[in-house]
Design an enzyme around this catalytic site. Structure first.
Site, PDB file in Angstrom:
ATOM      1  N   GLY A 420       3.176  -2.634   8.028  1.00 15.63           N
ATOM      2  CA  GLY A 420       1.960  -2.398   7.522  1.00 15.63           C
ATOM      3  C   GLY A 420       1.716  -3.882   6.913  1.00 15.63           C
ATOM      4  O   GLY A 420       2.407  -4.841   6.683  1.00 15.63           O
ATOM      5  N   GLY A 423       3.840  -4.066   4.063  1.00 16.36           N
ATOM      6  CA  GLY A 423       5.269  -4.134   4.177  1.00 16.36           C
ATOM      7  C   GLY A 423       5.707  -3.635   5.310  1.00 16.36           C
ATOM      8  O   GLY A 423       5.090  -2.968   6.020  1.00 16.36           O
ATOM      9  N   VAL A 425       8.191  -0.362   6.750  1.00 17.49           N
ATOM     10  CA  VAL A 425       8.672   0.781   6.395  1.00 17.49           C
ATOM     11  C   VAL A 425       9.994   1.002   7.215  1.00 17.49           C
ATOM     12  O   VAL A 425      10.240   1.065   8.394  1.00 17.49           O
ATOM     13  CB  VAL A 425       7.660   1.847   6.714  1.00 17.49           C
ATOM     14  N   ASP A 535      -8.709   2.107   0.898  1.00 16.82           N
ATOM     15  CA  ASP A 535      -8.168   1.584   2.131  1.00 16.82           C
ATOM     16  C   ASP A 535      -8.088   2.842   3.140  1.00 16.82           C
ATOM     17  O   ASP A 535      -6.973   3.147   3.772  1.00 16.82           O
ATOM     18  CB  ASP A 535      -6.866   1.159   2.029  1.00 16.82           C
TER      19      ASP A 535
END
Ligand SMILES: *[C@@H]1O[C@H](CO)[C@@H](O)[C@H](O)[C@H]1NC(C)=O
Ligand SMILES: *[C@@H]1O[C@H](CO)[C@@H](O)[C@H](O)[C@H]1NC(C)=O
Ligand SMILES: *[C@@H]1O[C@H](CO)[C@@H](O)[C@H](O)[C@H]1NC(C)=O
Ligand SMILES: *[C@@H]1O[C@H](CO)[C@@H](O)[C@H](O)[C@H]1NC(C)=O
Ligand SMILES: *[C@@H]1O[C@H](CO)[C@@H](O)[C@H](O)[C@H]1NC(C)=O
Ligand SMILES: *[C@@H]1O[C@H](CO)[C@@H](O)[C@H](O)[C@H]1NC(C)=O
Ligand SMILES: *[C@@H]1O[C@H](CO)[C@@H](O)[C@H](O)[C@H]1NC(C)=O
Ligand SMILES: *[C@@H]1O[C@H](CO)[C@@H](O)[C@H](O)[C@H]1NC(C)=O
Ligand SMILES: *[C@@H]1O[C@H](CO)[C@@H](O)[C@H](O)[C@H]1NC(C)=O
Ligand SMILES: *[C@@H]1O[C@H](CO)[C@@H](O)[C@H](O)[C@H]1NC(C)=O
Length: 742
Positions: A420, A423, A425, A535
């Site tokens: 993402g 970062g 996952v 978001d």
């Protein structure tokens, strides 16, 4: 001449005579022979048994052992030997006996049995040697014959032809010679004499020819002087005993050597010294450098007491010389070896030491880094936050890096479940078998870190079934790691935008919308503080095994005091979802989330990407196009066929209306999330008693002029993992948006 004068003269002559007699008694030499200790020509100057007599009536004077007739030819002090004239027994008789004795009884002399030979010279003679005391007991014998009178042996080897020799087994002081003719003399018409004697072997080798020539001449037996070597020794004591006595004979720089089983002793100068060891200061240092033949030296010869050193010149090396003083060479070599070994050991152990040091330094640096990061990541604040609140402490913990490394197999690539904007996952399994998602940022900007912290802080205070659970975080890395519950079915966007003809059933989509609305409503109002997600998008709505929605990614979220209606912030969000009002004013309210939720509703209805170039004739923005088709009553043109198939028309219309309301350009005219939640509950028949619809929702606003802005082409949708991808507005992107032709 007066009487007095005469008396003086008489005294003078008397004294002169007296001195003469004394001088005669203790001579320092007799002809060419030096007389020194232990010898002397008088008992006053000679050691007992070592008296010599120099008979000066001979010309030159002759020296004799004591008062015997045995003539001394030479004396070796260093070798403790004396060369005396041997007796030559000579006869022309066929059988002849003769003896030789006269050595001083109990004297220091003995015939050297190693350096003398019993020799017989003659043609056809048998010579036998025995002790004078026991003439029958022959101790040595040899025979000499002549093969041919004219060709007698003259090679000096004395092998029995004209001359024979034999060893002397024991040392004797008196001898009996027996000569027996073998009747060969008749071979010649001349008179022959047979001879026998004891001779020094070295003399024999060079002089026996002279002896052999003599056997034709019987008239001059004494013409040839035959030497015999005598050993002499001091006393009859061993060195050990003699050493303690006052009359110990050996001087300085000499050593005592036991003679023949300690029947006496001899003195020898030390190596490097030469001279008479029986005399005071008799052993003199050998000046080796003066004898280059005996002591060769290529370089510079340096004499020292008892030794010498040959120093190589101009770096030249040979076995004769040393580069340095010979005595210093060994310590120097030792030092060199030690240094060499030391260096070798050092070289060997150096890498190990360096590795160990580096490992230690690395470990230390790592620990320091962890501490630094922990601080930088406001670990202490978080720790306080977590520990201060019992509820939070129960839900959350601060993980060790090791724990998470173990859980993710050291952040193995295969464990990556998504990438993402915030970062990567990873899927991980904790030691307590909990399956977790670990979010790790790849950007190390402080802003990112702040977002992480923000998320932690917000999520730590949120406990809702439709909000993803945060188990904790790890603050020992440069950017914090967040540990969530693992949501197995992935993001809603994956389900909607997967390349399949059918997606989630309409009922599930409505439920997911409701659950999302509930989560948002909760965030906006129910929690102790108001949280704006900022978001909201389908990529941030995760679905668990039962397709229950879980709102995630609170990195951009902001908590706002409940009485505060809005705050001005840097624009954050995702293309296609961002509230245009917020985008233009920078003023953040809860209604920004409502707008984004509206986009999600449209997405659920149409299965279209929020931004997809080429899909819509009027730019790529889904929200703008949705508003346009709503305006034109052409809704069913863009609906997902599956929705049309599964959903009731009224439901679809209601949801569409709700979406339209949410997408109102004026934020204040949009419904609140609470209202949206209630509306959705109504639609799903969960709140049957309040079936009446809010008037607010029946008057949807229209998107008029600002749609163009949002037609910015998104990078999204280009790859399969892009569903997780978010694009955040940076200043640069804002500029691009601004400058985009409308
Ligand atoms: C001792 O030697 C010297 C010469 O070296 C000589 O003149 C002298 O006669 C010698 N003495 C004896 C006793 O032979
Ligand atoms: C020296 O020798 C001669 C002749 O052989 C002899 O007459 C004399 O007695 C000897 N003198 C000594 C002191 O022995
Ligand atoms: C030598 O002297 C000893 C005593 O010292 C004596 O008994 C002996 O007879 C002497 N021999 C000769 C040949 O003069
Ligand atoms: C020499 O001595 C041996 C042994 O002692 C003896 O048998 C022999 O008869 C002697 N010869 C002469 C000529 O005296
Ligand atoms: C040593 O002494 C013994 C008796 O004292 C004698 O028989 C022997 O020959 C001697 N040896 C040497 C090498 O002088
Ligand atoms: C040599 O031998 C002969 C007899 O064989 C004898 O007459 C003569 O005297 C001998 N000569 C000498 C010098 O002894
Ligand atoms: C024997 O000795 C005498 C005296 O030394 C010498 O004159 C003579 O020539 C010798 N004879 C031989 C054959 O050598
Ligand atoms: C040593 O010599 C002395 C005389 O010089 C004698 O009395 C003594 O018995 C000797 N000792 C031995 C062990 O031969
Ligand atoms: C010499 O020494 C040997 C042993 O080495 C011994 O058996 C012998 O009796 C000794 N002889 C004398 C004469 O001391
Ligand atoms: C020492 O040097 C000499 C002359 O330089 C040479 O002849 C001799 O062989 C050398 N000795 C050794 C042991 O090398």
């Amino acid at each position: 001449m007066s009487l007095a004068k005469m008396i003086v003269l008489g005294l003078f002559f008397f004294q002169l005579l007296n001195i003469r007699s004394l001088g005669a008694a203790c001579l320092s030499n007799c002809s060419t022979i030096d007389i020194k200790d232990p010898f002397g020509t008088d008992s006053s100057c000679a050691r007992l048994g070592f008296e010599l007599t120099c008979n000066q009536s001979f010309q030159p004077p002759k020296l004799f052992l004591g008062n015997t007739s045995i003539e001394v030819l030479d004396i070796s002090y260093s070798g403790s030997t004396a060369l005396v004239r041997s007796k030559v027994v000579s006869t022309i008789q066929s059988s002849y006996n003769d003896s030789w004795s006269g050595f001083p009884t109990n004297g220091p002399y003995s015939i050297s049995i190693t350096q003398n030979k019993f020799v017989a010279v003659g043609c056809g003679t048998l010579a036998q040697l025995s002790s004078l005391q026991q003439p029958q007991q022959v101790i040595s014998a040899c025979a000499s014959i002549c093969v041919d009178q004219t060709s007698t042996s003259t090679d000096g080897s004395c092998t029995g032809i004209g001359c024979c020799k034999s060893s002397i087994p024991t040392s004797l002081t008196s001898f009996e010679f027996q000569l027996t003719s073998l009747n060969q003399m008749s071979l010649s018409g001349k008179n022959y004499s047979n001879k026998a004697f004891i001779a020094q072997e070295t003399w024999l080798n060079t002089n026996v020819q002279a002896m052999e020539s003599q056997y034709t001449n019987v008239t001059d037996d004494n013409s040839v002087v035959v030497p015999v070597l005598l050993d002499w020794k001091i006393d009859n004591l061993s060195c050990a005993k003699a050493n303690r006595k006052s009359d110990y004979a050996c001087s300085s720089n000499s050593v005592c050597v036991d003679y023949n089983n300690s029947t006496g002793y001899q003195c020898k100068c030390l190596d490097g010294y030469d001279g008479n060891p029986y005399m005071k200061d008799g052993c003199q240092d050998i000046i080796e450098c003066n004898q280059p033949n005996k002591y060769p030296c290529d370089g510079t010869c340096v004499n020292s007491q008892g030794s010498y050193t040959c120093i190589c010149q101009n770096g030249k090396r040979s076995s004769n010389c040393t580069t340095s003083n010979g005595k210093e060479l060994i310590p120097l070599a030792g030092v060199l070896i030690i240094v060499g070994v030391g260096i070798f050991v050092c070289l060997l152990s150096l890498p190990i030491a360096i590795i160990m040091l580096m490992y230690k330094l690395k470990a230390r640096r790592l620990r320091k880094l962890k501490e630094k990061f922990f601080k930088q990541n406001r670990g202490f604040l978080l720790e306080q936050l977590i520990s201060s609140n019992k509820d939070i402490a129960e839900r959350m913990k601060i993980f060790n890096l090791e724990e998470l490394e173990k859980a993710t197999n050291n952040f193995d690539q295969t464990r990556i479940v998504g990438r993402g904007g915030h970062g990567t996952v990873y899927k991980g399994i904790l030691s307590d078998q909990r399956v977790v998602a670990i979010k790790k940022s790849k950007i190390k900007l402080q802003r990112e870190i702040d977002e992480f912290i923000n998320e932690v802080v917000i999520l730590s205070q949120i406990n809702h079934r439709n909000v993803v659970k945060l188990y904790g975080c790890c603050l020992e890395t440069e950017v914090p790691l967040l540990v969530y519950e693992f949501i197995s079915n992935g993001a809603l966007s994956n389900h909607l935008h997967a390349n399949f003809s059918r997606s989630l059933p309409w009922q599930d989509r409505m439920r997911i919308a409701l659950e999302t609305a509930r989560a948002l409503a909760y965030l906006h109002t129910a929690a102790s503080i108001s949280v704006f997600h900022r978001d909201i998008k389908t990529a941030n709505i995760l679905l668990d095994d039962s397709l229950t929605a879980k709102l995630s990614d609170f990195g951009a979220s902001r908590s706002v005091p409940i009485n505060q209606t809005g705050i001005t912030t840097v624009i954050q969000g995702t293309y296609g979802y961002v509230d245009p009002e917020y985008y233009y004013t920078g003023r953040l309210t809860e209604k920004s989330d409502v707008y984004s939720f509206g986009v999600i509703l449209v997405e659920l209805l149409t299965r279209e990407m929020p931004v997809s170039q080429g899909r819509f004739p009027d730019g790529g923005n889904l929200a703008a196009n949705f508003m346009m088709v709503m305006q034109d009553n052409r809704l069913f043109e863009i609906l997902d066929p599956q929705v049309v198939e599964e959903g009731r028309k009224s439901e679809i219309k209601a949801i569409s209306a709700l979406a339209e309301a949410c997408l109102n350009l004026k934020g204040e005219e949009r419904p609140t999330m609470k209202q949206v939640e209630m509306e959705l509950e109504n639609l799903l028949g969960l709140r049957k008693r309040s079936k009446k619809r809010s008037g607010h929702l029946s008057t949807p606003q229209r998107l008029v002029e600002n749609d163009g802005i949002l037609r910015i082409t998104s990078i999204e949708g280009s790859s399969s993992s892009s569903e997780y991808m978010t694009r955040q507005f940076s200043l640069e992107e804002e500029f691009l948006v601004e400058s985009f032709p409308r």
